[in-house]
Design a protein around this motif. Structure first.
Motif, PDB file in Angstrom:
ATOM      1  N   PHE A  54       0.714  -1.169  -0.085  1.00 19.11           N
ATOM      2  CA  PHE A  54       0.083   0.128  -0.008  1.00 19.11           C
ATOM      3  C   PHE A  54       0.961   1.124   0.068  1.00 19.11           C
ATOM      4  O   PHE A  54       0.325   2.352  -0.509  1.00 19.11           O
ATOM      5  CB  PHE A  54      -1.033   0.129   1.318  1.00 19.11           C
ATOM      6  CG  PHE A  54      -2.044  -1.156   1.106  1.00 19.11           C
ATOM      7  CD1 PHE A  54      -3.125  -1.197   0.538  1.00 19.11           C
ATOM      8  CD2 PHE A  54      -1.758  -2.340   1.938  1.00 19.11           C
ATOM      9  CE1 PHE A  54      -4.145  -2.067   0.134  1.00 19.11           C
ATOM     10  CE2 PHE A  54      -2.763  -3.274   1.680  1.00 19.11           C
ATOM     11  CZ  PHE A  54      -3.705  -3.430   0.844  1.00 19.11           C
ATOM     12  N   GLU A  55       2.016   1.025   0.545  1.00 24.57           N
ATOM     13  CA  GLU A  55       2.843   2.472   0.497  1.00 24.57           C
ATOM     14  C   GLU A  55       3.681   2.660  -0.778  1.00 24.57           C
ATOM     15  O   GLU A  55       3.637   1.830  -1.829  1.00 24.57           O
ATOM     16  CB  GLU A  55       4.165   2.168   1.416  1.00 24.57           C
ATOM     17  CG  GLU A  55       3.445   2.004   2.990  1.00 24.57           C
ATOM     18  CD  GLU A  55       4.478   1.875   4.227  1.00 24.57           C
ATOM     19  OE1 GLU A  55       4.817   3.069   4.464  1.00 24.57           O
ATOM     20  OE2 GLU A  55       4.925   0.993   4.425  1.00 24.57           O
ATOM     21  N   ARG A  75       8.478   1.177   9.371  1.00 19.92           N
ATOM     22  CA  ARG A  75       7.404   2.357   9.519  1.00 19.92           C
ATOM     23  C   ARG A  75       7.027   2.129  11.164  1.00 19.92           C
ATOM     24  O   ARG A  75       6.866   1.234  11.703  1.00 19.92           O
ATOM     25  CB  ARG A  75       6.081   1.986   8.808  1.00 19.92           C
ATOM     26  CG  ARG A  75       5.201   3.044   8.890  1.00 19.92           C
ATOM     27  CD  ARG A  75       4.123   3.170   8.000  1.00 19.92           C
ATOM     28  NE  ARG A  75       3.490   4.370   7.645  1.00 19.92           N
ATOM     29  CZ  ARG A  75       2.072   4.825   7.547  1.00 19.92           C
ATOM     30  NH1 ARG A  75       1.329   3.529   7.251  1.00 19.92           N
ATOM     31  NH2 ARG A  75       1.523   5.754   7.818  1.00 19.92           N
ATOM     32  N   TYR A 125       7.385   7.528   9.298  1.00 20.89           N
ATOM     33  CA  TYR A 125       5.921   7.276   9.784  1.00 20.89           C
ATOM     34  C   TYR A 125       5.183   7.699   8.551  1.00 20.89           C
ATOM     35  O   TYR A 125       4.428   6.933   8.004  1.00 20.89           O
ATOM     36  CB  TYR A 125       5.379   7.878  11.026  1.00 20.89           C
ATOM     37  CG  TYR A 125       4.033   7.705  11.048  1.00 20.89           C
ATOM     38  CD1 TYR A 125       3.556   6.583  11.555  1.00 20.89           C
ATOM     39  CD2 TYR A 125       3.057   8.888  10.758  1.00 20.89           C
ATOM     40  CE1 TYR A 125       2.125   6.423  11.584  1.00 20.89           C
ATOM     41  CE2 TYR A 125       1.824   8.768  11.118  1.00 20.89           C
ATOM     42  CZ  TYR A 125       1.398   7.492  11.339  1.00 20.89           C
ATOM     43  OH  TYR A 125       0.222   7.266  11.584  1.00 20.89           O
ATOM     44  N   LYS A 129       0.546   6.748  -0.235  1.00 17.93           N
ATOM     45  CA  LYS A 129      -0.140   5.410  -0.621  1.00 17.93           C
ATOM     46  C   LYS A 129      -0.598   5.757  -1.711  1.00 17.93           C
ATOM     47  O   LYS A 129      -1.984   5.744  -1.752  1.00 17.93           O
ATOM     48  CB  LYS A 129      -0.931   5.145   0.494  1.00 17.93           C
ATOM     49  CG  LYS A 129      -0.203   4.678   1.760  1.00 17.93           C
ATOM     50  CD  LYS A 129      -1.312   4.283   2.768  1.00 17.93           C
ATOM     51  CE  LYS A 129      -0.500   4.162   4.104  1.00 17.93           C
ATOM     52  NZ  LYS A 129      -1.744   3.656   5.346  1.00 17.93           N
ATOM     53  N   GLN A 143      -6.762  -3.391  -2.767  1.00 14.19           N
ATOM     54  CA  GLN A 143      -5.423  -3.529  -3.307  1.00 14.19           C
ATOM     55  C   GLN A 143      -4.990  -2.243  -4.185  1.00 14.19           C
ATOM     56  O   GLN A 143      -5.872  -1.627  -4.623  1.00 14.19           O
ATOM     57  CB  GLN A 143      -5.265  -5.002  -4.066  1.00 14.19           C
ATOM     58  CG  GLN A 143      -5.935  -5.099  -5.149  1.00 14.19           C
ATOM     59  CD  GLN A 143      -5.839  -6.409  -5.915  1.00 14.19           C
ATOM     60  OE1 GLN A 143      -6.297  -7.345  -5.113  1.00 14.19           O
ATOM     61  NE2 GLN A 143      -5.896  -6.676  -6.927  1.00 14.19           N
ATOM     62  N   ARG A 156       3.578  -8.909  -1.701  1.00 17.21           N
ATOM     63  CA  ARG A 156       3.949  -7.805  -0.860  1.00 17.21           C
ATOM     64  C   ARG A 156       5.354  -8.131  -0.298  1.00 17.21           C
ATOM     65  O   ARG A 156       5.890  -9.111  -0.326  1.00 17.21           O
ATOM     66  CB  ARG A 156       3.027  -7.724   0.369  1.00 17.21           C
ATOM     67  CG  ARG A 156       2.932  -8.704   0.967  1.00 17.21           C
ATOM     68  CD  ARG A 156       2.177  -8.496   2.391  1.00 17.21           C
ATOM     69  NE  ARG A 156       1.884  -9.829   3.050  1.00 17.21           N
ATOM     70  CZ  ARG A 156       2.765 -10.616   4.007  1.00 17.21           C
ATOM     71  NH1 ARG A 156       3.680 -10.079   3.834  1.00 17.21           N
ATOM     72  NH2 ARG A 156       2.142 -11.540   4.246  1.00 17.21           N
TER      73      ARG A 156
ATOM     74  N   GLN D 259     -10.599 -10.318   0.428  1.00 15.14           N
ATOM     75  CA  GLN D 259      -9.993 -11.117  -0.723  1.00 15.14           C
ATOM     76  C   GLN D 259      -9.921 -12.442  -0.105  1.00 15.14           C
ATOM     77  O   GLN D 259      -8.914 -13.318  -0.769  1.00 15.14           O
ATOM     78  CB  GLN D 259      -8.526 -10.622  -0.951  1.00 15.14           C
ATOM     79  CG  GLN D 259      -8.532  -9.107  -1.534  1.00 15.14           C
ATOM     80  CD  GLN D 259      -7.154  -8.657  -2.024  1.00 15.14           C
ATOM     81  OE1 GLN D 259      -6.348  -9.347  -2.117  1.00 15.14           O
ATOM     82  NE2 GLN D 259      -7.381  -7.195  -1.813  1.00 15.14           N
ATOM     83  N   GLU D 285      -0.476  -1.440   8.259  1.00 12.46           N
ATOM     84  CA  GLU D 285      -0.387  -0.162   8.170  1.00 12.46           C
ATOM     85  C   GLU D 285      -1.033   0.353   9.423  1.00 12.46           C
ATOM     86  O   GLU D 285      -2.119   0.222   9.749  1.00 12.46           O
ATOM     87  CB  GLU D 285      -1.183   0.492   7.045  1.00 12.46           C
ATOM     88  CG  GLU D 285      -0.634   0.126   5.637  1.00 12.46           C
ATOM     89  CD  GLU D 285       0.774   0.349   5.436  1.00 12.46           C
ATOM     90  OE1 GLU D 285       1.365   1.253   6.051  1.00 12.46           O
ATOM     91  OE2 GLU D 285       1.275  -0.519   4.651  1.00 12.46           O
TER      92      GLU D 285
END
Lengths: 318, 318, 318, 318
Positions: A54-55, A75, A125, A129, A143, A156, D259, D285
């Motif tokens: 996601f990042e 993170r 931090y 995204k 996703q 991932r 999913q 996250e």
């Protein structure tokens, strides 16, 4: 320790910043073969991530005379944890360097520091995204890119495994004591010294592992960077794809420790070893008793399949 | 050759008759671990088959002082092919022995003979096709027993692989010339002598293979007996099950020749090697050009995965 | 019948010649989504095949005002079978037309004729078997293109399923009596009339099936064209890929008849239904007793999963 | 809120206590078909767990006149969290009942309370973690029983899904505000009212979900209890096993939300719905933005496969 009022926390492994001596080959390998998406290129740095990351990036690659890991990015759980980690680390005698917002594309302020072995960590931090663009926008809202768009299509980033010719405990204790990781499994020699330690802050068996390599050229080497695939069958398909492109690898096999199905493959550009990783298990118990393995547990590292110790030399500096 | 008017044909591999020096262990292995069903026990002979086999047995096991293969049974296409095969073989100088109906449980008349190497073959046509009994009756009309009832649950017998310290061509040519098999793939040494030959009468890449083993104690050894599983993932599950029961094996891997996903495991009772086998491909072309592999094709035997040559010593006499 | 001295034989399903009313969409679907390779384009006809097909093409597509199947091509076992089939068919009153060598690219002489229902068949023997070019050459000698190069990456053509509003027996008996197919499984209504018949000349459960569709607009419709994938998991990956590209489908599910894992998807260009097909089983018994299913066998068509009858309307003319 | 000094935390879903109106059928289903292990039987209560669960039980079953869920057990992160949760809940007006150590076999002291809807929760910390006995001891040190010993062989308990005819927000807010869960994904109707909410304290997308069912007979129903399997292929094997034993189910399919690959099956003894669950994704996250789905997202609940809404009626009281 009076300067900080609560324990700062790491949330997750974020990214690895790779310097490659043959960036063209590395980009071919990560983009065409593994199938990572490129979210941005800026100042010669390519920012990549998997379709289920996601990042902004889980891997960055830039060109260099020799290959090495510039840093491993973690993170934090909260933005204020950065200050707290800085205070805590400096109190313990670890030098901390601040990185300004935007210095690494997509990322806010961050701290960087070295483990006792010289491995370089970053804690941040804030991170963009972005969603995938028109061409690779996923159908599902949960996703970031289309699944299965290209090559192996790893889902991932999963974990890092670092190696050292120094004492493993030096590193594992640092990570546990200062960064809040928990020891999940470990392997000891006949004198009860750690040969490997698997640690996590998440429900994964490991976000990071440290492995002993007496023949390593430095105290701060990389063993591998792990990417996740959802099914063991996806690992077998990866073996076909790598073979079709004549990229050598070790595996498939299953680790005893972590119970993961694996494949080890070297990025032909940088020499960095990549682990394609599936199955394994999750740890939810708050009082998890670290699982101890000894050299008598012959199948600790390779439960079955092609012996993972064939992949056990360290790769580039970490 | 005037005595026969058409070419008799083999339809399929039927069964293997195993003599085991430790029948208890063999029965545990084949019934509990591989999951074969027992259709009958008579005169100390255990008749087994997979849940997707239709004939009375695809493996029979009886006790003996040493382990060996009593015979490999092939089903003819028509009942009259037996007479024709007998005529043809005897004309060529191969001694043929008739077995009466019922001598082997569930089976009609049959002929038995030896290959030039001494490997013992049987050709039969009539064979009972019992349905599973009340306890293991399948839901579907097109299989004989419940799927997944026990252990690895192999689907059906797939092929045999025999080994010899003599010339491979002696055997492969005999099989091609007298039994109607077609050469599908073969491996040669630097002098163009066959090191292995894969042959079939069906659409499978091989119903039988012959492998050279210079160190084999006799001209007539077994390399392995193969059982089919529908999915590569089932092979990985088999690896887990074998590991849980501490049965050693080699694999998983993928052959270049045949493109099969494999696992090699030794029956701890008899010493017979079993190949668990999936994927592979089918040959439908009537003018199939045999695929030739040389020693320069490094991945002919092991395309990827644990090296199958670790399983390349021959096992018991065949 | 005195003009021919032996029974000519069909070896295999070869190809389907599709006319598409939206060839751009069809090419996108077959090349980008299913991942077929294009071996040639000539006179506006695109010749495609799967990475595991050996012949010049297993699907050809040309543009037309309406979509339909121009013909279904079957490969004979021997070149002289063409003459024999022609004789046999004409004696039975079926008009046979000869096609000259090269009229269909890559193919030698061929005969074309219609089933009693009007479905158009072709029988050929000679066919080019080109290797993949530099860009998509496989590593292994026993396949024609790289595996997993693009999209779903179906392995090979598997079968055709044709539909009719006329009596199924008219077609199935024609195919059995004149072309040498064997009945493997069949479904009957309460008056013992065939609703579906699954037939093969190979070890597959079916190379062709005929289905009753009372609502079909003609006696000669297509139900679907089937492509093979090696693993059930590959069918699930296909479902993801189709969903990412918003191509609607029915499945996954498992048929009782044939025991196949399936997915049904419509080519958005032509309207032709495609079945993605895996697992199933092979028939080696020479005296196979056709498996009879009645309407009381509720799970004959759909053993589990999304109901295949949702895909049961016929598609384009065949 | 002044009585507690820090926020107590839930670590994980621990177990579900089921009362079954036909305990023999339930035991057959959970032990023989799903393959759970029985760690103890005491006072008529059967304590079961999966081979990859570490605690004494993840499911308990006792006999009753009607079937219902006695309670859903959650493990706290620390032993002192029990007192803190009790204080916090009572301050908010929720009645808390203490259960003494050993009252539930293997378990220490615990608190029990009801959600506003009447669903019954338990929070405990101390729990035995026995190893499997001689017969089903695993080879690996990091699992509790042999894998694949029997039936489907689910790996571990995964999540619960509860249903209500009342407002979903009443429950989801209670769980979020009092128990520290985070909202991960949610589905709303055209008036922006929650139809479903997926929440977790772990890296799973959900440890618990709440679903609206306007036709439910009470405010406190169960929708299902979920068990994990490592591979999508294992779900397909489960479909075969259920079919062989004529246990009806819905699926396989894939949810958009979460999913996950799924199969829904009813315990024939109690009527409790079980979800067999694989793939899905993990959330690392710390600032996860809950994914919002509306009724216009047609594939939110069923991305592909057999429609999960066919399983959408609630089952027994929760």
């Amino acid at each position: 320790m009076e300067n900080y009022v609560y324990a700062p926390e790491i949330a997750k492994l974020g990214h690895v910043a790779l310097v490659s001596e043959d960036i063209e080959k590395s980009l071919w390998f990560f983009k065409e073969i593994l199938g990572l998406e490129e979210t941005a290129v800026e100042d010669g740095i390519h920012y990549l991530r998997c379709w289920g990351d996601f990042e902004h990036h889980s891997l960055s690659i830039r060109s260099g005379k020799t290959s090495y890991i510039d840093h491993i990015g973690w993170r934090a759980k909260r933005v204020e944890d950065l200050e707290q980690f800085a205070l805590l680390l400096e109190e313990k005698g670890t030098k901390v360097k601040w990185i300004e917002s935007g210095e690494e594309k997509g990322q806010g302020r961050a701290i960087r520091f070295q483990l006792p072995t010289g491995h370089k960590f970053e804690i941040y931090y804030e991170m963009d995204k972005p969603k995938g663009d028109e061409n690779n926008k996923p159908f599902l809202k949960n996703q970031s890119h289309k699944a299965w768009a290209k090559g192996i299509s790893t889902r991932r980033i999963d974990h890092v495994n670092i190696a050292t010719n120094a004492e493993v405990e030096t590193v594992s204790n640092f990570i546990i004591d200062n960064l809040g990781f928990k020891l999940r499994e470990y392997l000891v020699d006949s004198e009860d010294q750690q040969l490997g330690a698997w640690m996590s802050v998440t429900n994964l068996v490991h976000d990071i592992a440290v492995m002993k390599d007496p023949n390593a050229p430095t105290t701060h080497q990389m063993h591998h960077l792990g990417f996740w695939l959802d099914n063991a069958q996806d690992i077998l398909r990866a073996a076909d794809i790598l073979s079709e492109h004549q990229v050598e690898f070790v595996g498939p096999g299953k680790h005893g420790i972590s119970q993961a199905i694996y494949l080890y493959v070297i990025d032909p550009g940088s020499g960095l070893r990549i682990e394609l990783f599936s199955n394994s298990y999750l740890i939810f118990e708050p009082d998890w008793e670290p699982v101890k393995w000894t050299l008598e547990d012959k199948k600790a590292l390779t439960y079955w399949g092609e012996n993972s110790s064939q992949a056990n030399r360290t790769t580039i500096r970490g």
